[in-house]
Design a protein around this motif. Structure first.
Motif, PDB file in Angstrom:
ATOM      1  N   HIS A   9       0.847  -1.191   0.000  1.00 51.41           N
ATOM      2  CA  HIS A   9       0.000   0.000   0.000  1.00 51.41           C
ATOM      3  C   HIS A   9       0.890   1.252   0.000  1.00 51.41           C
ATOM      4  O   HIS A   9       1.904   1.303   0.695  1.00 51.41           O
ATOM      5  CB  HIS A   9      -0.901   0.017   1.243  1.00 51.41           C
ATOM      6  N   ALA A  10       0.483   2.230  -0.794  1.00 46.43           N
ATOM      7  CA  ALA A  10       1.243   3.478  -0.902  1.00 46.43           C
ATOM      8  C   ALA A  10       1.257   4.191   0.443  1.00 46.43           C
ATOM      9  O   ALA A  10       0.253   4.202   1.136  1.00 46.43           O
ATOM     10  CB  ALA A  10       0.610   4.371  -1.963  1.00 46.43           C
ATOM     11  N   PRO A  11       2.382   4.721   0.843  1.00 49.78           N
ATOM     12  CA  PRO A  11       3.693   4.802   0.206  1.00 49.78           C
ATOM     13  C   PRO A  11       4.696   3.801   0.773  1.00 49.78           C
ATOM     14  O   PRO A  11       5.905   4.010   0.670  1.00 49.78           O
ATOM     15  CB  PRO A  11       4.128   6.224   0.534  1.00 49.78           C
ATOM     16  N   LEU A  12       4.226   2.721   1.364  1.00 50.16           N
ATOM     17  CA  LEU A  12       5.106   1.787   2.088  1.00 50.16           C
ATOM     18  C   LEU A  12       6.176   1.159   1.209  1.00 50.16           C
ATOM     19  O   LEU A  12       7.344   1.068   1.616  1.00 50.16           O
ATOM     20  CB  LEU A  12       4.277   0.695   2.775  1.00 50.16           C
ATOM     21  N   ALA A  13       5.824   0.717   0.015  1.00 49.14           N
ATOM     22  CA  ALA A  13       6.813   0.050  -0.840  1.00 49.14           C
ATOM     23  C   ALA A  13       7.995   0.970  -1.144  1.00 49.14           C
ATOM     24  O   ALA A  13       9.155   0.576  -0.977  1.00 49.14           O
ATOM     25  CB  ALA A  13       6.154  -0.441  -2.123  1.00 49.14           C
ATOM     26  N   SER A  14       7.709   2.178  -1.556  1.00 50.74           N
ATOM     27  CA  SER A  14       8.783   3.130  -1.861  1.00 50.74           C
ATOM     28  C   SER A  14       9.575   3.507  -0.617  1.00 50.74           C
ATOM     29  O   SER A  14      10.801   3.659  -0.683  1.00 50.74           O
ATOM     30  CB  SER A  14       8.210   4.400  -2.491  1.00 50.74           C
ATOM     31  N   ALA A  15       8.893   3.633   0.501  1.00 49.85           N
ATOM     32  CA  ALA A  15       9.586   3.979   1.748  1.00 49.85           C
ATOM     33  C   ALA A  15      10.550   2.868   2.166  1.00 49.85           C
ATOM     34  O   ALA A  15      11.686   3.139   2.573  1.00 49.85           O
ATOM     35  CB  ALA A  15       8.568   4.255   2.852  1.00 49.85           C
ATOM     36  N   LEU A  16      10.112   1.619   2.064  1.00 47.13           N
ATOM     37  CA  LEU A  16      11.000   0.504   2.390  1.00 47.13           C
ATOM     38  C   LEU A  16      12.201   0.463   1.445  1.00 47.13           C
ATOM     39  O   LEU A  16      13.336   0.233   1.874  1.00 47.13           O
ATOM     40  CB  LEU A  16      10.236  -0.816   2.336  1.00 47.13           C
ATOM     41  N   ARG A  17      11.950   0.705   0.172  1.00 46.14           N
ATOM     42  CA  ARG A  17      13.047   0.713  -0.794  1.00 46.14           C
ATOM     43  C   ARG A  17      14.054   1.810  -0.457  1.00 46.14           C
ATOM     44  O   ARG A  17      15.265   1.585  -0.479  1.00 46.14           O
ATOM     45  CB  ARG A  17      12.520   0.910  -2.217  1.00 46.14           C
ATOM     46  N   GLN A  18      13.555   3.001  -0.135  1.00 45.63           N
ATOM     47  CA  GLN A  18      14.453   4.105   0.211  1.00 45.63           C
ATOM     48  C   GLN A  18      15.271   3.786   1.455  1.00 45.63           C
ATOM     49  O   GLN A  18      16.464   4.096   1.505  1.00 45.63           O
ATOM     50  CB  GLN A  18      13.667   5.396   0.397  1.00 45.63           C
ATOM     51  N   CYS A  19      14.648   3.192   2.462  1.00 45.76           N
ATOM     52  CA  CYS A  19      15.381   2.799   3.675  1.00 45.76           C
ATOM     53  C   CYS A  19      16.482   1.801   3.337  1.00 45.76           C
ATOM     54  O   CYS A  19      17.609   1.913   3.824  1.00 45.76           O
ATOM     55  CB  CYS A  19      14.427   2.186   4.698  1.00 45.76           C
ATOM     56  N   LEU A  21      17.968   1.299   0.455  1.00 42.73           N
ATOM     57  CA  LEU A  21      19.031   1.913  -0.355  1.00 42.73           C
ATOM     58  C   LEU A  21      19.907   2.850   0.464  1.00 42.73           C
ATOM     59  O   LEU A  21      21.052   3.110   0.093  1.00 42.73           O
ATOM     60  CB  LEU A  21      18.436   2.645  -1.555  1.00 42.73           C
ATOM     61  N   HIS A  22      19.399   3.330   1.574  1.00 43.27           N
ATOM     62  CA  HIS A  22      20.212   4.139   2.484  1.00 43.27           C
ATOM     63  C   HIS A  22      21.361   3.291   3.041  1.00 43.27           C
ATOM     64  O   HIS A  22      22.480   3.767   3.196  1.00 43.27           O
ATOM     65  CB  HIS A  22      19.338   4.685   3.611  1.00 43.27           C
ATOM     66  N   VAL A  23      21.063   2.027   3.329  1.00 42.56           N
ATOM     67  CA  VAL A  23      22.060   1.121   3.890  1.00 42.56           C
ATOM     68  C   VAL A  23      22.844   0.397   2.790  1.00 42.56           C
ATOM     69  O   VAL A  23      24.040   0.176   2.916  1.00 42.56           O
ATOM     70  CB  VAL A  23      21.382   0.088   4.825  1.00 42.56           C
ATOM     71  N   PHE A  24      22.152   0.016   1.719  1.00 40.60           N
ATOM     72  CA  PHE A  24      22.758  -0.735   0.614  1.00 40.60           C
ATOM     73  C   PHE A  24      22.583   0.035  -0.701  1.00 40.60           C
ATOM     74  O   PHE A  24      21.774  -0.348  -1.543  1.00 40.60           O
ATOM     75  CB  PHE A  24      22.105  -2.118   0.483  1.00 40.60           C
ATOM     76  N   PRO A  25      23.320   1.115  -0.910  1.00 42.78           N
ATOM     77  CA  PRO A  25      23.110   1.927  -2.113  1.00 42.78           C
ATOM     78  C   PRO A  25      23.399   1.184  -3.413  1.00 42.78           C
ATOM     79  O   PRO A  25      22.876   1.547  -4.462  1.00 42.78           O
ATOM     80  CB  PRO A  25      24.068   3.109  -1.927  1.00 42.78           C
ATOM     81  N   LEU A  93      11.092  -4.152   7.544  1.00 44.70           N
ATOM     82  CA  LEU A  93      12.442  -3.724   7.181  1.00 44.70           C
ATOM     83  C   LEU A  93      13.496  -4.795   7.484  1.00 44.70           C
ATOM     84  O   LEU A  93      14.381  -5.026   6.646  1.00 44.70           O
ATOM     85  CB  LEU A  93      12.778  -2.390   7.845  1.00 44.70           C
ATOM     86  N   PRO A  94      13.447  -5.492   8.618  1.00 45.36           N
ATOM     87  CA  PRO A  94      14.435  -6.553   8.828  1.00 45.36           C
ATOM     88  C   PRO A  94      14.366  -7.653   7.760  1.00 45.36           C
ATOM     89  O   PRO A  94      15.395  -8.176   7.334  1.00 45.36           O
ATOM     90  CB  PRO A  94      14.086  -7.109  10.213  1.00 45.36           C
ATOM     91  N   MET A  95      13.150  -7.990   7.312  1.00 42.09           N
ATOM     92  CA  MET A  95      12.999  -8.979   6.238  1.00 42.09           C
ATOM     93  C   MET A  95      13.687  -8.489   4.971  1.00 42.09           C
ATOM     94  O   MET A  95      14.431  -9.233   4.328  1.00 42.09           O
ATOM     95  CB  MET A  95      11.515  -9.232   5.950  1.00 42.09           C
ATOM     96  N   LEU A  96      13.439  -7.248   4.621  1.00 45.31           N
ATOM     97  CA  LEU A  96      14.005  -6.686   3.404  1.00 45.31           C
ATOM     98  C   LEU A  96      15.526  -6.612   3.485  1.00 45.31           C
ATOM     99  O   LEU A  96      16.225  -6.966   2.529  1.00 45.31           O
ATOM    100  CB  LEU A  96      13.409  -5.298   3.142  1.00 45.31           C
ATOM    101  N   MET A  97      16.054  -6.180   4.609  1.00 43.81           N
ATOM    102  CA  MET A  97      17.510  -6.080   4.763  1.00 43.81           C
ATOM    103  C   MET A  97      18.160  -7.448   4.629  1.00 43.81           C
ATOM    104  O   MET A  97      19.191  -7.602   3.968  1.00 43.81           O
ATOM    105  CB  MET A  97      17.875  -5.461   6.117  1.00 43.81           C
TER     106      MET A  97
END
Length: 148
Positions: A9-19, A21-25, A93-97
């Motif tokens: 759901h907007a804007p969660l997907a983009s927010a998770l991606r941005q987080c 990429l902050h750690v893994f550019p 976020l832990p899942m994504l990382m």
């Protein structure tokens, strides 16, 4: 290498991606996000998801959705085939990382590691009293405050 597609759901997907990429550019080319807007028809969302998956250009894709049974996960379920792509819901976020860290492993291994990241990332942290406050009185048998 596996691609990772977040559908939420907007804007969660983009927010998770941005987080992430902050750690893994350097993970930008392997990570895509689709924000599902409230009034977008599911067919349109599915087409957008297919395009993003194709743009990733990876042989395998891990799809992460936010809420099982909601539109993003229902669309994602139509996108994945269980062989070249897999779906996990309840993205955090832990899942994504964890998924980004292990995106070079097999898809099956990646799914397992992402699930472990999701569950191990949820931690109950003991609340502590701020310094310089008096100790609370209670009728508990244990007279010691436990801190972690």
């Amino acid at each position: 290498m596996n691609g990772i597609l977040i559908i939420a759901h907007a804007p969660l997907a983009s927010a998770l991606r941005q987080c992430a990429l902050h750690v893994f550019p350097d993970a930008g080319s392997a990570l895509a996000a689709l924000d599902v807007e409230a009034h977008t028809p599911p067919e349109q969302t599915l087409e957008q998801a297919r395009q993003l998956q194709q743009q990733l250009g990876m042989p395998h894709t891990l799809v992460l959705a936010d809420l099982f049974g909601a539109t993003p996960s229902n669309v994602a379920a139509k996108l994945v085939d269980g062989i070249h792509s897999r779906l996990l819901t309840g993205v955090n976020l832990p899942m994504l990382m964890r998924a980004i860290c292990y995106r070079h492993e097999s898809l099956e291994s990646l799914v397992s590691r992402a699930m472990m990241g999701a569950t191990q990332g949820v931690v109950s942290v003991a609340a502590t009293a701020p310094q310089n406050q008096s100790r609370r009185t209670s009728h508990d048998q244990d007279q010691h405050d436990h801190q972690q």
